[in-house]
Structure formats: structure tokens, C-alpha cells
Design a protein around this motif. Sequence first.
Motif, PDB file in Angstrom:
ATOM      1  N   UNK A 274       6.319  12.726 -37.454  1.00 23.54           N
ATOM      2  CA  UNK A 274       5.996  12.155 -36.145  1.00 23.54           C
ATOM      3  C   UNK A 274       5.634  10.678 -36.293  1.00 23.54           C
ATOM      4  N   UNK A 275       5.909   9.882 -35.280  1.00 28.07           N
ATOM      5  CA  UNK A 275       5.524   8.456 -35.347  1.00 28.07           C
ATOM      6  C   UNK A 275       4.019   8.275 -35.533  1.00 28.07           C
ATOM      7  N   UNK A 276       3.241   9.332 -35.249  1.00 27.74           N
ATOM      8  CA  UNK A 276       1.776   9.250 -35.377  1.00 27.74           C
ATOM      9  C   UNK A 276       1.344   9.266 -36.849  1.00 27.74           C
ATOM     10  N   UNK A 277       2.294   9.603 -37.737  1.00 24.69           N
ATOM     11  CA  UNK A 277       1.966   9.618 -39.166  1.00 24.69           C
ATOM     12  C   UNK A 277       1.624  11.011 -39.664  1.00 24.69           C
ATOM     13  N   UNK A 278       1.856  12.023 -38.856  1.00 23.04           N
ATOM     14  CA  UNK A 278       1.600  13.406 -39.280  1.00 23.04           C
ATOM     15  C   UNK A 278       2.911  14.177 -39.237  1.00 23.04           C
ATOM     16  N   UNK A 279       3.019  15.202 -40.103  1.00 16.89           N
ATOM     17  CA  UNK A 279       4.207  16.045 -39.914  1.00 16.89           C
ATOM     18  C   UNK A 279       4.023  16.901 -38.661  1.00 16.89           C
ATOM     19  N   UNK A 280       5.105  17.311 -38.073  1.00 15.69           N
ATOM     20  CA  UNK A 280       5.016  18.177 -36.892  1.00 15.69           C
ATOM     21  C   UNK A 280       6.094  19.236 -36.986  1.00 15.69           C
ATOM     22  N   UNK A 281       5.867  20.368 -36.315  1.00 11.24           N
ATOM     23  CA  UNK A 281       6.911  21.404 -36.306  1.00 11.24           C
ATOM     24  C   UNK A 281       7.533  21.443 -34.915  1.00 11.24           C
ATOM     25  N   UNK A 282       8.869  21.426 -34.912  1.00  6.00           N
ATOM     26  CA  UNK A 282       9.576  21.309 -33.641  1.00  6.00           C
ATOM     27  C   UNK A 282      10.896  22.075 -33.686  1.00  6.00           C
ATOM     28  N   UNK A 283      11.523  22.201 -32.517  1.00  6.05           N
ATOM     29  CA  UNK A 283      12.855  22.794 -32.471  1.00  6.05           C
ATOM     30  C   UNK A 283      13.882  21.695 -32.729  1.00  6.05           C
ATOM     31  N   UNK A 284      14.863  22.013 -33.568  1.00  2.12           N
ATOM     32  CA  UNK A 284      15.938  21.053 -33.820  1.00  2.12           C
ATOM     33  C   UNK A 284      16.730  20.914 -32.518  1.00  2.12           C
ATOM     34  N   UNK A 285      17.506  19.867 -32.396  1.00 12.01           N
ATOM     35  CA  UNK A 285      18.303  19.718 -31.173  1.00 12.01           C
ATOM     36  C   UNK A 285      19.009  18.381 -31.185  1.00 12.01           C
ATOM     37  N   UNK A 286      19.677  18.143 -30.086  1.00 13.62           N
ATOM     38  CA  UNK A 286      20.509  16.952 -29.999  1.00 13.62           C
ATOM     39  C   UNK A 286      19.701  15.669 -30.165  1.00 13.62           C
TER      40      UNK A 286
END
Length: 451
Positions: A274-286
Motif C-alpha cells: 500500500x502507498x501507506x507503507x504497509x502490506x495489505x490484502x486485497x482482491x486481484x483485478x484489472x
Amino acid sequence: MLQAKLKTGFPPLRIGDLEIPVPVIQGGMAVGISLSGLASAVAREGGVGVIAATAIGMLEADYFENGREANARALSREIRKFRAATTGILGVNIMMAADDFDNLLQTCIQERVDMVFLGAGLPIRGIPVKELRQAGIKVVPIVSSPRAARLIFSYWQKTYADIPDAVVVEGPLAGGHLGFAATELDSKENRLENIVPAVVRELAAFRRKEGSAIPVIAAGGIFSGADIHRFLRMGAAGVQMGTRFVGTRECDAHEGFKQAFVTATRNDIRIIASPVGLPGRALAGEFFDRLKRKVAGPTRCAWKCLRSCQAEKAHYCISLALNAARKGDLQRGFAFAGANAWRVDRIVPVHNLIHSLAAEYGLAVEDLVGRLRGEYEKAQVRIAALRREYARVRDAALAEMKRKYGRLVAEKSECLREELSALQKRLSTIRTEYLAHASRLRAMVTHLSMQ
Ligand SMILES: Cc1cc2nc3c(=O)[nH]c(=O)nc-3n(C[C@H](O)[C@H](O)[C@H](O)COP(=O)(O)O)c2cc1C
């Protein structure tokens, strides 16, 4: 009346003087995924409904001109909508990293919410503890390690002569920003089943005013009633769930956002930087494909709403991307999602979700009771067998002793008997001899006296 007062079988979660009938906290989900709609539906069922405050102003038309004001205004409005909809328990989630954190917290104080959940940073310095207490607000930090929990509690004790009311322990399977370095996400040590008991142990040294232990709430990857049961058995007092609540009719996101969860496969769940400097979990997509091609934009930054944000470097604004996804546009945005998002297979009313979790919880309890009864019966059979075995061994030992020492005892007593009869014979000889001497002596005395 709260629906949950109709028995669910769940043990209630107690935080200070609050008794929460369903020990489930709906995780705060910015930007606009958990507003008053979802939060009030959860609270009506007896859980804690949570409005996420971070970048909530994106719902307002003037966000880019008056970001802070728009955030505070939208938060107040959602809190009031919640209060109008239910008398249930309301929490507000604020990211410590939000630039207007203090302002959002003040809004919570003015609106007298029941509790605040403070994550994405350690809530230590500059927390208006007195004001929060005067407004009757419970404070619940979100941590990912026992060390962070100890730091917060020790700091509060020293600085504010007070401690937080509970703590959420969020493990590496959660959705959204994560409290671990990307390289630490898969470590065994960081599994939720390890950090929950570790935080319980760590906080055992801290007691609330009334003397009870600090409630620890487990979060990240909890999907079923059986999962809830498992974590409560590990010492958690409740759970926080995010992903499951995206799959509900009342979730405040666009239908397209929810459907992305329904259609997602295991392979669609990614860790992003994430631009915040932390990893994040998200759904892949376009959106991520476009990001690779550097055409995801726009990168326009309204007012650096998150302190550590490096939107220029990341080539996108995370608030804008999350807001686009909230509106169902998964080309210009992406959805945060937990590791179990691929298991969401339909959209259901919150009422049904809570009741299916309660039913699964009930089955897990029954299963445990059945297993314990089985173990108890097995133990009883074993005890009876051990008792018989003991009696057999004892009887055999006694018989062996008799066989081994019986003859010795008989022989010994025979010797003694012989010795006794010899002594008796000897005594009788002595007595005869004595009597003979005595009569001789008497005769001599008589003879002498006649002379
Ligand atoms: C879409 C989404 C948005 C989230 N946003 C936030 C947030 O703004 N603040 C926060 O503390 N946690 C956030 N989370 C984390 C949840 O509150 C919750 O703790 C976590 O998702 C629990 O794991 P689960 O999704 O596996 O149940 C978010 C999670 C999701 C799925």
C-alpha cells in the motif's frame, strides 16, 4: 429488543459495563464499506456494529475542498443514522495513520459512541483519555503482537493512570492493511492461533478497575462458528470479522463490490504494497494490471489524508481507489479482502449470517461435549481395568509372599518349639536336683540338732 436476546448459545462478551450478547465485532471497513447500514444491522443482532471513519468524507461532494470537515460531517451523520436505527452497541474504527485522527476522535467524543477501535499504529501519545472517559467511551487498540499490546498498556498505565478496555489481536490472514512486514506474513510464530494466547498471557498482568481480565478479541481469517468456538477456547473473549460481513445484504458497498467476493477464487487474493507503507490484502483485478502499465491513476491527492502515504511513488491514491471499488468500479479501484474471501459464496442478510454462525458454534460445542463425554467414558473403563489389575497384582504378591516365606516361618517356629522343650526339660532336672539337695540339707540339720 435485540434479536440476540433470543438465545444464540454464544457466551456474551463483556467489555467493562457493556454486555455484548453476540461476541462478534464487525470489523471497521474503510472507505465506506462499513457505514451505519451494516453497523446497525450487526448491532441489532446483538454484536458490535462498527462504522469505519477513515476517509468517510469521500461520500461527501466537497471532500476534495474540505476533506477534514467532510470526514467529520459524514461520521456524525452515520453515527446519528445508526442511533436512529438501533439501540445496539456502536463502535467507530479510526486509523492512527489518518491525518485527521484527532478530529475524528473528537467527533466520536461529541457523539458519545460506545467504543473506538484504534488501529494502523500504536495509540499511545496524545490520546484524550479523560475526555473519552467522561463521554463513557471504551477504547480498544488493534495490535498484531504481544509486544505492541504490552507497550500500549504499560504506556497508558504510566501516563494516563488508566488502561484500554479490551484489545483486538489481528493476525496475518485479515483483510486491509496488515500489521506485519510482508516477509513475516507466513511465519508460524505470527499465526493467529499463536498470537492470541501470547497476548492473553502478556495482558494477564493488567486488570481492569473491577478486577477482571482484559478481553482479547481475535481477528483475521475467522470465517465460521467453529472458528469462533476455536478462538474462544484459546482464551479470546470475542472475535472481529470483516470479510464475512462484506457478503451481506446490508454491507454498505455497491453490489459489484460484494459480487467480486462471491466470484473470487483462492488465486485472486493478493498481498499488495500500500502507498501507506504497509502490506495489505486485497482482491486481484484489472486495477493492478492498469497499475503495472502505469495507467491506473488518478494520482491527485486531496490533502494527504494518511500521514505516511507516498501516493506519488505508488502512482495512485489509495483512498480514491478504495472509493471507486466501493462504488463497484473495479477498474479504477480495488477491494481489500481477507484471506478467506474466496469462501464467500452468496450475499445473505446479517440476521441469517449471525444465526448460521450461532448454529455452527452450537454444533462445535456439541461436538466438543460429545468428544469430552467419549474421553470421560474411556477414562472410566480404564480406571475399572486398572482397579482390577491392581487387585490381581496385590493378590498374586500376597500369594507369592506366603509361598516364599511360609515355610521359613514354620521351620523357625519348629526350632523355637524344640528349644523351649529342651529348656523345660533342663528346668525340671534342676528342680529335681534342687529338691534332692534340699531334703538332704534338712536331714543334716535334724541330725546335728539331735547331737
Ligand atoms: C474491505 C476491508 C476494509 C477494511 N478496512 C479496515 C479499516 O479501515 N481499519 C481497520 O482497522 N481494519 C480494516 N479492515 C480489517 C477488518 O476490520 C478486520 O479486522 C479483518 O478484515 C478481519 O479479518 P477477516 O476479514 O478475515 O474477518 C478491513 C477489511 C476489509 C475486508
